[in-house]
Enzyme design. Structure first.
Site, mmCIF file in Angstrom:
data_model
loop_
_atom_site.group_PDB
_atom_site.id
_atom_site.type_symbol
_atom_site.label_atom_id
_atom_site.label_comp_id
_atom_site.label_asym_id
_atom_site.label_seq_id
_atom_site.Cartn_x
_atom_site.Cartn_y
_atom_site.Cartn_z
ATOM 1 N N ARG A 158 -19.161 6.079 15.048
ATOM 2 C CA ARG A 158 -19.769 6.860 13.974
ATOM 3 C C ARG A 158 -19.149 8.250 14.066
ATOM 4 O O ARG A 158 -17.938 8.376 14.107
ATOM 5 C CB ARG A 158 -21.298 6.845 14.076
ATOM 6 C CG ARG A 158 -21.977 7.051 12.705
ATOM 7 C CD ARG A 158 -23.476 7.046 12.739
ATOM 8 N NE ARG A 158 -24.026 8.272 13.319
ATOM 9 C CZ ARG A 158 -25.337 8.542 13.361
ATOM 10 N NH1 ARG A 158 -26.204 7.656 12.891
ATOM 11 N NH2 ARG A 158 -25.775 9.662 13.894
ATOM 12 N N LYS B 144 -36.924 13.397 11.295
ATOM 13 C CA LYS B 144 -36.356 12.912 10.029
ATOM 14 C C LYS B 144 -37.008 11.630 9.524
ATOM 15 O O LYS B 144 -37.160 11.439 8.326
ATOM 16 C CB LYS B 144 -34.846 12.702 10.161
ATOM 17 C CG LYS B 144 -34.445 11.577 11.106
ATOM 18 C CD LYS B 144 -32.936 11.334 11.080
ATOM 19 C CE LYS B 144 -32.570 10.150 11.969
ATOM 20 N NZ LYS B 144 -31.149 9.829 11.911
#
Length: 356
Positions: free
Chosen positions: A129, A37
């Site tokens: 998260r 990514k």
């Protein structure tokens, strides 16, 4: 291309980093998903991953996974949303999930596409998260039962993410909790749940130290292979290159000017109040690169005599007093993970592959 800055990708160094870390992990019985990514799945990087002996290709964007040419299983990193279920199933073989509504949508999508989609249940071990909070056993069990009941889904593993948000480092204790939860699920549901994905590049330190808890058999690695560093502590990984990527920019102005602005000072174009130091007259350079191209804080001049003074959208201000650069010359910078991410994403930064 005019004065466009260039991100240099050294394929030879990158492949070396990948193979070294994959080999190190395999010796410990740990499978590796290499993450593309940060470079927006650049074809040269995907080619390196294909030749790295990695076990999976991972990315957070469906667009990247769909256009990546590989025979490796594809792992979707970003927790999905129900309305993206069709795209997730089409783009990936495995995805990280934490919400029941998304799982049910994935079942419907997988049934429509006549596929079996693998799900890794994310557990939040305290970094805050994604994931079901590790103390909420009833919710964890209910999620796992939901996946088990879906004929087109497989509960492929459990996983966690550490450091990215809450700066919590992985250790024997928190990853040990992930192993315990997984073993409990295996017994309760009579499922193999083969994967325990113990986080990202910060877990490489545990591999190096030999302290990765037994049972953790999967890691998702991006920054460690791209930058040759362990995030969080920013420790160079022995044997890895830290310069597989470099950013080059052209000097478009070079003049003697004062070091302190003249006139009434206010905030800059980005709403920041900047403190200036009066160093007298200096040789000031402007490189054709700015905040629209890259995260300036993540650049390090490769020439130790070059100092970054600041940047606007399109111009990087440099102190070249101790150097002999002229207009048209190239100045080179090392990039950290954040700078690599922004330069890779920018359409204004040219990409060039070397070391073929």
């Amino acid at each position: 291309m005019g004065h466009n800055p260039t991100l240099i990708i050294d394929r030879k160094k990158l492949l070396h980093n990948m193979r070294l870390l994959v080999s190190m992990a395999h010796e410990e019985g740990v499978r590796i998903a290499l993450v593309s990514k940060v470079v927006c799945a650049h074809p040269a990087v995907i080619d390196c991953i294909n030749h790295s002996r990695a076990d999976m290709l991972a990315d957070s964007r469906a667009e990247n996974l769909l256009r990546s040419e590989t025979s490796l299983p594809k792992l979707m990193l970003r927790v999905g949303m129900p309305e993206a279920a069709d795209e997730i199933v089409r783009a990936s073989d495995v995805s990280l999930e934490s919400e029941k509504a998304t799982v049910l949508a994935l079942q419907d999508a997988a049934a429509r596409q006549n596929k079996v989609h693998r799900v890794i249940l994310m557990i939040d071990l305290g970094d805050l998260r994604e994931g079901i909070f590790f103390r909420n056993w009833d919710e964890i069990l209910a999620f796992a039962k939901t996946v088990k009941a879906c004929p087109n889904l497989e509960l492929y593993g459990t996983g966690t993410n550490l450091t990215c948000y809450g700066s919590v480092l992985p250790d024997r204790e928190n990853l040990g909790i992930l192993v315990q939860i997984t073993e409990r699920l295996r017994k309760k549901l009579d499922l193999p749940i083969p994967i325990i994905s113990g986080g990202n590049s910060t877990s490489v330190q545990l591999l190096l130290d030999g302290t990765l808890p037994k049972g953790v058999n999967h890691l998702r690695l991006g920054e460690s292979v791209m930058c040759g560093m362990i995030p969080g502590t920013y420790t160079p990984i022995p044997g890895c290159y830290q310069d597989a990527f470099r950013l080059d920019a052209t000097i478009v102005e070079c003049k003697e000017k004062p070091s302190y602005p003249i006139g009434t000072l206010s905030k800059n174009a980005f709403g920041e109040t900047v403190t200036y130091i009066d160093k007298g007259m200096m040789k000031r350079g402007i490189a054709a690169i700015g905040r629209q191209d890259v995260r300036i804080d993540g650049l390090t001049p490769l020439d130790p005599n070059v100092e970054i003074l600041g940047a606007s959208s399109d111009h990087l201000l440099l102190d070249l007093t101790k150097c002999d650069y002229r207009v048209g010359d190239t100045v080179s910078f090392g990039v950290d993970y954040g700078a690599l991410l922004s330069a890779s994403t920018s359409a204004y930064v040219r990409k060039e592959v070397v070391g073929l």
